[in-house]
Design a protein around this motif. Structure first.
Motif, PDB file in Angstrom:
ATOM      1  N   TYR A  13      57.751   7.653  60.285  1.00 29.13           N
ATOM      2  CA  TYR A  13      57.834   7.056  58.958  1.00 29.13           C
ATOM      3  C   TYR A  13      58.996   7.722  58.229  1.00 29.13           C
ATOM      4  CZ  TYR A  13      56.530   5.793  54.198  1.00 29.13           C
ATOM      5  OH  TYR A  13      56.548   5.318  52.907  1.00 29.13           O
TER       6      TYR A  13
ATOM      7  N   GLY B 278      41.211  -0.200  56.173  1.00 27.95           N
ATOM      8  CA  GLY B 278      41.488   1.052  56.876  1.00 27.95           C
ATOM      9  C   GLY B 278      41.021   2.262  56.082  1.00 27.95           C
TER      10      GLY B 278
ATOM     11  N   VAL C 115      46.047   7.041  56.368  1.00 28.44           N
ATOM     12  CA  VAL C 115      47.402   6.522  56.225  1.00 28.44           C
ATOM     13  C   VAL C 115      47.558   5.954  54.813  1.00 28.44           C
ATOM     14  CG1 VAL C 115      46.854   4.216  57.110  1.00 28.44           C
ATOM     15  CG2 VAL C 115      49.147   5.099  57.394  1.00 28.44           C
TER      16      VAL C 115
ATOM     17  N   TYR D 232      49.397   3.357  51.939  1.00 28.87           N
ATOM     18  CA  TYR D 232      49.851   1.963  51.905  1.00 28.87           C
ATOM     19  C   TYR D 232      51.326   1.881  52.308  1.00 28.87           C
ATOM     20  CZ  TYR D 232      51.065  -2.609  49.969  1.00 28.87           C
ATOM     21  OH  TYR D 232      51.526  -3.887  49.803  1.00 28.87           O
TER      22      TYR D 232
ATOM     23  N   THR E 287      49.251  -6.479  54.284  1.00 27.64           N
ATOM     24  CA  THR E 287      49.276  -5.024  54.425  1.00 27.64           C
ATOM     25  C   THR E 287      48.243  -4.383  53.512  1.00 27.64           C
ATOM     26  OG1 THR E 287      51.630  -5.097  54.963  1.00 27.64           O
ATOM     27  CG2 THR E 287      50.739  -2.964  54.318  1.00 27.64           C
TER      28      THR E 287
ATOM     29  N   GLU F  55      53.038   3.906  54.202  1.00 27.52           N
ATOM     30  CA  GLU F  55      53.185   4.158  55.634  1.00 27.52           C
ATOM     31  C   GLU F  55      52.779   2.945  56.465  1.00 27.52           C
ATOM     32  OE1 GLU F  55      52.391   8.980  55.771  1.00 27.52           O
ATOM     33  OE2 GLU F  55      50.703   7.602  55.869  1.00 27.52           O
ATOM     34  N   LEU F  56      51.841   2.176  55.974  1.00 29.96           N
ATOM     35  CA  LEU F  56      51.377   0.988  56.688  1.00 29.96           C
ATOM     36  C   LEU F  56      52.365  -0.167  56.555  1.00 29.96           C
ATOM     37  CD1 LEU F  56      48.955   0.461  58.444  1.00 29.96           C
ATOM     38  CD2 LEU F  56      47.731  -0.372  56.447  1.00 29.96           C
TER      39      LEU F  56
ATOM     40  N   PHE G 229      45.207  -2.083  54.605  1.00 32.56           N
ATOM     41  CA  PHE G 229      45.119  -0.732  54.055  1.00 32.56           C
ATOM     42  C   PHE G 229      43.736  -0.466  53.467  1.00 32.56           C
ATOM     43  CE2 PHE G 229      45.414   1.772  50.110  1.00 32.56           C
ATOM     44  CZ  PHE G 229      45.632   3.017  50.670  1.00 32.56           C
TER      45      PHE G 229
ATOM     46  N   GLY H 193      48.763   2.179  64.089  1.00 37.31           N
ATOM     47  CA  GLY H 193      48.987   2.775  62.770  1.00 37.31           C
ATOM     48  C   GLY H 193      47.764   3.470  62.202  1.00 37.31           C
ATOM     49  N   LEU H 194      46.585   2.896  62.430  1.00 32.74           N
ATOM     50  CA  LEU H 194      45.355   3.501  61.925  1.00 32.74           C
ATOM     51  C   LEU H 194      44.643   4.336  62.975  1.00 32.74           C
ATOM     52  CD1 LEU H 194      43.862   0.537  59.850  1.00 32.74           C
ATOM     53  CD2 LEU H 194      45.070   2.552  59.000  1.00 32.74           C
TER      54      LEU H 194
ATOM     55  N   TYR I 234      55.039   1.502  68.369  1.00 34.75           N
ATOM     56  CA  TYR I 234      54.342   1.681  67.085  1.00 34.75           C
ATOM     57  C   TYR I 234      53.796   3.098  66.951  1.00 34.75           C
ATOM     58  CZ  TYR I 234      54.507  -3.328  66.219  1.00 34.75           C
ATOM     59  OH  TYR I 234      54.936  -4.601  65.990  1.00 34.75           O
TER      60      TYR I 234
ATOM     61  N   VAL J 224      48.231  -2.311  63.741  1.00 41.41           N
ATOM     62  CA  VAL J 224      47.066  -1.735  63.073  1.00 41.41           C
ATOM     63  C   VAL J 224      46.358  -0.743  63.991  1.00 41.41           C
ATOM     64  CG1 VAL J 224      44.742  -2.298  62.192  1.00 41.41           C
ATOM     65  CG2 VAL J 224      46.725  -3.647  61.479  1.00 41.41           C
TER      66      VAL J 224
END
Length: 188
Positions: A30, A93, A101, A103, A86, A105-106, A90, A151-152, A25, A148
């Protein structure tokens, strides 16, 4: 050869997501290709759910109109759940790390995290279906937590909290879809 590369990429993505590989991850870029693979996983999850439900509904001799409507609702519920979950992740986040990030990209790591749902067709196994469904739901929650967190770029406890906000709502929606299917079967 390009099709074989796509299938190999999908297999590798599924394996990495199913095994909760945090580095996967973290290092997945992306790109248009990763967006396509993530969406493919969500579509496969929806198809898997529909296939499992179709077998059960056919065994129960459900009328064709109810069968098709139920399957349509099942597929939309999986896709809708993906976008809703998601979105909740988002928004929370954004509150924690504004501008970190987007939406879009998430959608990629959360799409990858739907990998356990690709096995949803296994819920058609008699007497084990509900247990398998619960195991897959928890496994999906764990993959989303990893997605998450990476990603965040946040701590585990925040990733768990953020992921848990949308998860119960998704589970309630799945239960609601089952109730609708049963009502449709009785009415039609």
């Amino acid at each position: 050869m390009k099709g074989e590369d796509s299938i190999a990429g999908l297999r590798a993505t599924l394996w990495n997501a199913l095994s909760l590989n945090a580095n996967f991850y973290e290092k997945t870029p992306y790109t248009r290709r990763t967006k396509r693979i993530a969406l493919t996983i969500v579509i496969l999850a929806a198809v898997s759910r529909v296939l499992g439900s179709a077998v059960i509904l056919l065994i129960n001799r459900t009328e064709p109109s109810v069968l098709f409507l139920s399957l349509w609702i099942e597929g939309l519920a999986v896709a809708g759940g993906y976008y809703f979950w998601t979105f909740t992740i988002f928004k929370i986040g954004e509150w924690l790390k504004p501008g970190h990030v987007t939406y879009g990209e998430l959608l990629v790591p959360i799409g990858f995290a739907y990998a356990p749902q690709v096995l949803n067709f296994l819920t058609l196994i008699p007497l084990l279906g509900e247990g398998i469904e619960r195991i897959l739901a928890v496994w999906s929650l764990l993959t989303v937590i990893v997605a998450v967190r990476q990603g965040l770029d946040i701590q585990n406890r925040w990733a768990v909290l953020i992921s848990l906000v949308g998860w119960p709502l998704i589970q309630v929606a799945i239960g609601f879809v089952k109730v609708i299917e049963q009502l449709l079967a009785q009415w039609l």
